[in-house]
Design an enzyme around this catalytic site. Structure first.
Site, PDB file in Angstrom:
ATOM      1  N   PHE A  32       0.826  -1.205   0.000  1.00 53.97           N
ATOM      2  CA  PHE A  32       0.000   0.000   0.000  1.00 53.97           C
ATOM      3  C   PHE A  32       0.862   1.257   0.000  1.00 53.97           C
ATOM      4  O   PHE A  32       2.053   1.215   0.319  1.00 53.97           O
ATOM      5  CB  PHE A  32      -0.917   0.020   1.231  1.00 53.97           C
ATOM      6  CG  PHE A  32      -1.874  -1.134   1.296  1.00 53.97           C
ATOM      7  CD1 PHE A  32      -3.050  -1.123   0.561  1.00 53.97           C
ATOM      8  CD2 PHE A  32      -1.602  -2.241   2.096  1.00 53.97           C
ATOM      9  CE1 PHE A  32      -3.933  -2.186   0.605  1.00 53.97           C
ATOM     10  CE2 PHE A  32      -2.472  -3.310   2.149  1.00 53.97           C
ATOM     11  CZ  PHE A  32      -3.644  -3.280   1.400  1.00 53.97           C
ATOM     12  N   LYS A  62       0.706   4.976   1.750  1.00 56.78           N
ATOM     13  CA  LYS A  62       0.071   5.920   2.667  1.00 56.78           C
ATOM     14  C   LYS A  62       0.460   7.322   2.212  1.00 56.78           C
ATOM     15  O   LYS A  62       1.641   7.590   1.957  1.00 56.78           O
ATOM     16  CB  LYS A  62       0.524   5.663   4.099  1.00 56.78           C
ATOM     17  CG  LYS A  62      -0.161   6.556   5.124  1.00 56.78           C
ATOM     18  CD  LYS A  62       0.254   6.179   6.541  1.00 56.78           C
ATOM     19  CE  LYS A  62      -0.484   7.035   7.559  1.00 56.78           C
ATOM     20  NZ  LYS A  62      -0.083   6.690   8.958  1.00 56.78           N
ATOM     21  N   TYR A 110      22.975  -0.625  11.761  1.00 60.51           N
ATOM     22  CA  TYR A 110      23.254  -1.778  10.915  1.00 60.51           C
ATOM     23  C   TYR A 110      24.727  -1.801  10.501  1.00 60.51           C
ATOM     24  O   TYR A 110      25.324  -0.749  10.254  1.00 60.51           O
ATOM     25  CB  TYR A 110      22.378  -1.727   9.662  1.00 60.51           C
ATOM     26  CG  TYR A 110      21.118  -2.575   9.742  1.00 60.51           C
ATOM     27  CD1 TYR A 110      20.476  -2.810  10.952  1.00 60.51           C
ATOM     28  CD2 TYR A 110      20.567  -3.138   8.595  1.00 60.51           C
ATOM     29  CE1 TYR A 110      19.332  -3.568  11.024  1.00 60.51           C
ATOM     30  CE2 TYR A 110      19.410  -3.900   8.652  1.00 60.51           C
ATOM     31  CZ  TYR A 110      18.802  -4.123   9.874  1.00 60.51           C
ATOM     32  OH  TYR A 110      17.663  -4.886   9.934  1.00 60.51           O
ATOM     33  N   MET A 160      14.129   1.844   4.992  1.00 61.21           N
ATOM     34  CA  MET A 160      13.963   3.282   5.150  1.00 61.21           C
ATOM     35  C   MET A 160      12.799   3.632   6.061  1.00 61.21           C
ATOM     36  O   MET A 160      12.845   4.655   6.766  1.00 61.21           O
ATOM     37  CB  MET A 160      13.779   3.945   3.780  1.00 61.21           C
ATOM     38  CG  MET A 160      15.044   4.032   2.948  1.00 61.21           C
ATOM     39  SD  MET A 160      16.387   4.926   3.792  1.00 61.21           S
ATOM     40  CE  MET A 160      15.626   6.532   4.073  1.00 61.21           C
ATOM     41  N   ASP A 161      11.756   2.816   6.080  1.00 64.46           N
ATOM     42  CA  ASP A 161      10.647   3.108   6.991  1.00 64.46           C
ATOM     43  C   ASP A 161      11.101   2.999   8.439  1.00 64.46           C
ATOM     44  O   ASP A 161      10.758   3.843   9.277  1.00 64.46           O
ATOM     45  CB  ASP A 161       9.461   2.178   6.705  1.00 64.46           C
ATOM     46  CG  ASP A 161       9.830   0.700   6.708  1.00 64.46           C
ATOM     47  OD1 ASP A 161      11.034   0.359   6.600  1.00 64.46           O
ATOM     48  OD2 ASP A 161       8.902  -0.123   6.828  1.00 64.46           O
ATOM     49  N   ASP A 214       6.326  -0.816  15.367  1.00 61.20           N
ATOM     50  CA  ASP A 214       5.577  -0.471  14.151  1.00 61.20           C
ATOM     51  C   ASP A 214       4.826  -1.720  13.686  1.00 61.20           C
ATOM     52  O   ASP A 214       5.433  -2.728  13.343  1.00 61.20           O
ATOM     53  CB  ASP A 214       6.555   0.000  13.073  1.00 61.20           C
ATOM     54  CG  ASP A 214       5.863   0.473  11.803  1.00 61.20           C
ATOM     55  OD1 ASP A 214       4.641   0.254  11.666  1.00 61.20           O
ATOM     56  OD2 ASP A 214       6.539   1.045  10.937  1.00 61.20           O
ATOM     57  N   THR A 219     -13.632 -20.698  14.042  1.00 64.36           N
ATOM     58  CA  THR A 219     -12.298 -20.592  13.440  1.00 64.36           C
ATOM     59  C   THR A 219     -11.863 -19.147  13.293  1.00 64.36           C
ATOM     60  O   THR A 219     -10.717 -18.798  13.592  1.00 64.36           O
ATOM     61  CB  THR A 219     -12.285 -21.286  12.064  1.00 64.36           C
ATOM     62  OG1 THR A 219     -12.596 -22.670  12.236  1.00 64.36           O
ATOM     63  CG2 THR A 219     -10.916 -21.157  11.414  1.00 64.36           C
TER      64      THR A 219
END
Length: 249
Positions: free
Chosen positions: A11, A13, A93, A101-102, A122, A181
């Site tokens: 998606f 945003k 890292y 990047m997020d 997140d 279920t």
């Protein structure tokens, strides 16, 4: 006005803000580039002066979207890039360019808001956690499947698990043991997310005692609110970091 985009694998945003005071003009979540263009164009009195993007897509996909934005709105899109250090935060890292990047921008935004040690949880397609120390050192983090991935895997690999979104929503009215279920799957997945959040809090306390700030972000953040009652819920945390990484006048 500035167009801000957070491009995930599934998606996009988006939001449009006023450049002067960051007041939000409009926003939403779409599942295609064309849907993005249509929704942004539909805003009344739209007058874009710039665009900034964070993307976990391939370079080719991101470049294609930038070209569409330039063609549709006549603005150049700035894409956030990896960095070893920015705004007082040092990338943890070993290969700093491999940190998503997020996650990087959420860490920037969280440290900026917390002014000290912080834990970012997140919860989107994947569930992610990142730790930033009081000196701005990013200590690393964790990634595991989020609600959408857990649902998808169960539906894909278990033939008898079939239900619609409305049933899933009703199932989350309680976290008691499921008597169908859909209840068993949905509630089980939520409990896994809550367990993930609680473990991150334990890790943070082992590092910093109680001297840290917790941030919850991502579309499924409300599902773990009870597991982290002290957390600050900041739905647009990535956009906070994006504005720092790609300032626009």
């Amino acid at each position: 006005m500035i167009l801000e985009l957070d491009c995930g694998n599934s998606f996009i945003k988006w939001r449009v803000i006023h450049a002067a005071d960051a007041a939000i003009v409009g926003g939403g979540i779409v599942d295609s580039d064309q849907a993005l263009l249509d929704e942004v164009a539909a805003l009344s009195q739209l007058c874009l002066a710039g665009c900034r993007i964070v993307s976990v897509r391939s370079e080719e996909e991101t470049a294609a979207l930038c070209a569409l934005i330039a063609q549709a709105f006549g603005v150049f899109a700035r894409v956030a890039e990896p960095a070893r250090e920015m705004a007082g935060v040092r990338n943890g890292y070993d290969d700093y360019q491999r940190l998503g990047m997020d996650r990087w921008l959420a860490a920037l935004g969280a440290f900026h808001l917390a002014k000290g040690a912080c834990l970012v949880i997140d919860l989107g397609t994947a569930a992610k956690a990142d730790f930033v120390g009081p000196d701005g050192e990013h200590l690393g983090g964790y990634i595991c499947p989020g609600m959408p991935l857990m649902r998808s895997q169960l539906r894909t690999h278990t033939r008898r698990i079939r239900y619609d979104d409305a049933s899933a929503e009703r199932a989350l009215s309680s976290l008691a043991p499921g008597r169908s279920t859909v209840e068993a799957v949905e509630r089980g997945c939520v409990l896994m997310l809550q367990g993930f959040a609680r473990i991150q809090l334990e890790q943070a306390r082992a590092l910093w005692g109680e001297r840290f700030t917790v941030f919850l972000t991502g579309g499924d953040a409300p599902l773990v609110r009870d597991a982290a009652p002290q957390a600050r819920v900041v739905p647009d945390l990535v956009f906070v970091g994006l504005a720092m990484a790609c300032p626009l006048d």
